[in-house]
Structures are given as structure tokens and as C-alpha cells.
Design a protein around this motif. Structure first.
Motif, short mmCIF file in Angstrom:
data_model
loop_
_atom_site.label_atom_id
_atom_site.label_comp_id
_atom_site.label_asym_id
_atom_site.label_seq_id
_atom_site.Cartn_x
_atom_site.Cartn_y
_atom_site.Cartn_z
N LYS A 5 0.84 -1.19 0.00
CA LYS A 5 0.00 0.00 0.00
C LYS A 5 0.88 1.24 0.00
N SER A 28 -2.47 -6.61 -6.47
CA SER A 28 -3.30 -7.30 -5.49
C SER A 28 -2.84 -7.02 -4.07
N GLY A 30 -1.70 -4.04 -3.14
CA GLY A 30 -1.94 -2.64 -2.82
C GLY A 30 -1.12 -1.62 -3.56
N ASP A 32 0.45 0.81 -6.58
CA ASP A 32 0.18 1.45 -7.86
C ASP A 32 1.26 0.98 -8.83
N THR A 49 -6.54 -1.77 -17.56
CA THR A 49 -7.96 -1.80 -17.21
C THR A 49 -8.21 -2.74 -16.03
N THR A 52 -6.67 -1.11 -12.83
CA THR A 52 -7.46 0.05 -12.43
C THR A 52 -8.75 -0.39 -11.73
N ALA A 53 -9.31 -1.49 -12.18
CA ALA A 53 -10.53 -2.01 -11.55
C ALA A 53 -10.30 -2.42 -10.10
N LEU A 54 -9.05 -2.65 -9.75
CA LEU A 54 -8.70 -2.97 -8.37
C LEU A 54 -8.52 -1.72 -7.52
N GLY A 55 -8.66 -0.55 -8.16
CA GLY A 55 -8.49 0.71 -7.46
C GLY A 55 -7.08 1.24 -7.49
N ARG A 56 -6.27 0.73 -8.39
CA ARG A 56 -4.88 1.15 -8.47
C ARG A 56 -4.69 2.23 -9.53
N ARG A 57 -3.75 3.11 -9.28
CA ARG A 57 -3.31 4.05 -10.31
C ARG A 57 -2.32 3.32 -11.22
#
Length: 251
Positions: A5, A28, A30, A32, A49, A52-57
Motif C-alpha cells: 500500500k 493485489s 496494494g 500502484d 484496465t 485500475t478495476a482494483l483501485g490502483r493508479r
């Protein structure tokens, strides 16, 4: 549980194979991501894509890492997007145009060394200022078990290049310690687009000698890469970890 993270990870050669699996693994956990390919925009866009769907930049790069100007440009883009870099995974590599030394054009030898060594040296050199801004930065190079067993027929250029990566890893670890940790992962036989043919069919004699009795998967390598990049490996530097299903026991 490994935790990345607030980390930024650049995986070169992440459009397919081990690099792609490594990018997924870090995301996975955490991180970017900076992902990269060479004329593989469709593959890297698909991966972006997914991450990004995992919330990553995600920053997507495409270009030839043997070209210094290209790598310098990539470093600027990473700086502008993230301002730092926590982990560099040098995963670009290939073994094109296999040939025995007695009939190998020297240009082929030079090209294989450029793909497998020059890319790692340039990416590392240009990434160092960014890595120095991170807490507990790490570099993981991708080597190969061929450096110990001698490789396959026609693979002398690739084996020589990966031997250089082992030496580069140790020398760089000494040069950068204690500031930045540097290690390598040496895969054995792995199912990936690296191979033009199915390795299970092409190298059955290798598989029969592997204690785990199977070809490795890119995901098997990704776990080892993430471990060496993590704080759990904070007292490990200058090492090359073989991930081969126990091949050392047989060869």
C-alpha cells in the motif's frame, strides 16, 4: 501478508508472462503500477484496465528499453505521475534467433545482450533518483537458472547475458547498500510467451528431472519477486533466488 500500500512499482516487460503476473501480484497487494511493453499497446491497455478495476493508479509505457532516450523519457513520466518509485522489477528479456557460437552472427550476440542486460542497466540507472525518494526501495532483476546449468542448445548468447545479470545484481547490491536492496529471481522452465513452442512438449527431459514434476507458471515467479521486494526481505541483498521446482537437486 505482504503489503505494498502506498508503493509505486515499475515492472518492465509486463505485457505478458512473468512481468504481467508480477504486475498483477503487486496490484493485489496494494501497489500502484507502472507497466511496460514494446509495441504491445493492446496487451498493456488490457492489463491497465484490470489493475485500475482494483483501485490502483496505473501508468502505461511503451517503447524500447535498449534506447537511452526512451528510458530517460519513461523516468520523466514516472516522476510527473507519481514523483517517486518504490520498486523496480527488471523483467524485459528474450532469447531470439537461437544459434551455436560457431555460426552465430556477432550482431545476434550483441542484440541478445542488449535486450537482456542493457535494458536492465538503463532502467536501473534512470530509476535511481526516483527510488531514492521512497522508503525501503528495492530492485528485483530477472535472471535465469540457465546461468548455472548452461542453458539449452543454441542458447549461448542468452545464457551469457543472464550470467551478466547475476554479476550485475551482486555488484549493484554492493554499490547501493544500505540505501537500496538489489536481488534477482532466476526462473526455471516457465510456461509463457517467452517460448515460441510449448515448453512441455519441447523440453520433456527437463520436466522429468524436476522434482516438482511440472513446468513453472508466471504466478510462481511473481510470488518470489514480491517477497524479495517486500519489507519481509529487508535483510536480503545481492542474492539470486532460483524458482525452478527443485531443479538444483537434479542438475
Amino acid at each position: 501478508m505482504l503489503n505494498f500500500k502506498d508503493s509505486v512499482v515499475w515492472v518492465t516487460g509486463s505485457s505478458t508472462g512473468i512481468g504481467r503476473a508480477a504486475a498483477r501480484k503487486f496490484a493485489s497487494l496494494g501497489a500502484d503500477l507502472v507497466i511496460h511493453g514494446l509495441n504491445q499497446q493492446d496487451l498493456t491497455a488490457e492489463l491497465a484496465t484490470e489493475l485500475t478495476a482494483l483501485g490502483r493508479r496505473v501508468l502505461v509505457l511503451d517503447g524500447d528499453l535498449t534506447e537511452e532516450a526512451v528510458v530517460e523519457g519513461f523516468a520523466r513520466q514516472i516522476d510527473e505521475t507519481f514523483g517517486r518509485l518504490s520498486v523496480l522489477v527488471n523483467c524485459v528479456g528474450a532469447s531470439p534467433a537461437k544459434s551455436r557460437l560457431d555460426d552465430m552472427p556477432i550482431e545476434t550476440f550483441d542484440r541478445v545482450l542488449a535486450i537482456n542486460i542493457r535494458t536492465q542497466v538503463l532502467a536501473t540507472q534512470k530509476a535511481l533518483p526516483l527510488l531514492r525518494r521512497a522508503d525501503d526501495p528495492a530492485i528485483v532483476n530477472i535472471s535465469s537458472s540457465v546461468t548455472r546449468v548452461g542453458g539449452v542448445p543454441g542458447g549461448i548468447a542468452y545464457t551469457t547475458a543472464k550470467g551478466g545479470i547475476d554479476s550485475f545484481t551482486r555488484a549493484l547490491a554492493r554499490e547501493l547498500a544500505p540505501e537500496i536492496r538489489v536481488n534477482a529471481v532466476a526462473p526455471g522452465l516457465v510456461t509463457s510467451p517467452f517460448h515460441e513452442e510449448d515448453p512441455e512438449q519441447k523440453y520433456p527431459w527437463v520436466i522429468s528431472a524436476v522434482p516438482m514434476k511440472r513446468v513453472g507458471k508466471p504466478e510462481d515467479m511473481a510470488g518470489a519477486i514480491a517477497f524479495l521486494a517486500s519489507s519481509e526481505a529487508r535483510y536480503i541483498t545481492g542474492e539470486t533466488l532460483e524458482v525452478t521446482g527443485g531443479m538444483r537437486l537434479s542438475f
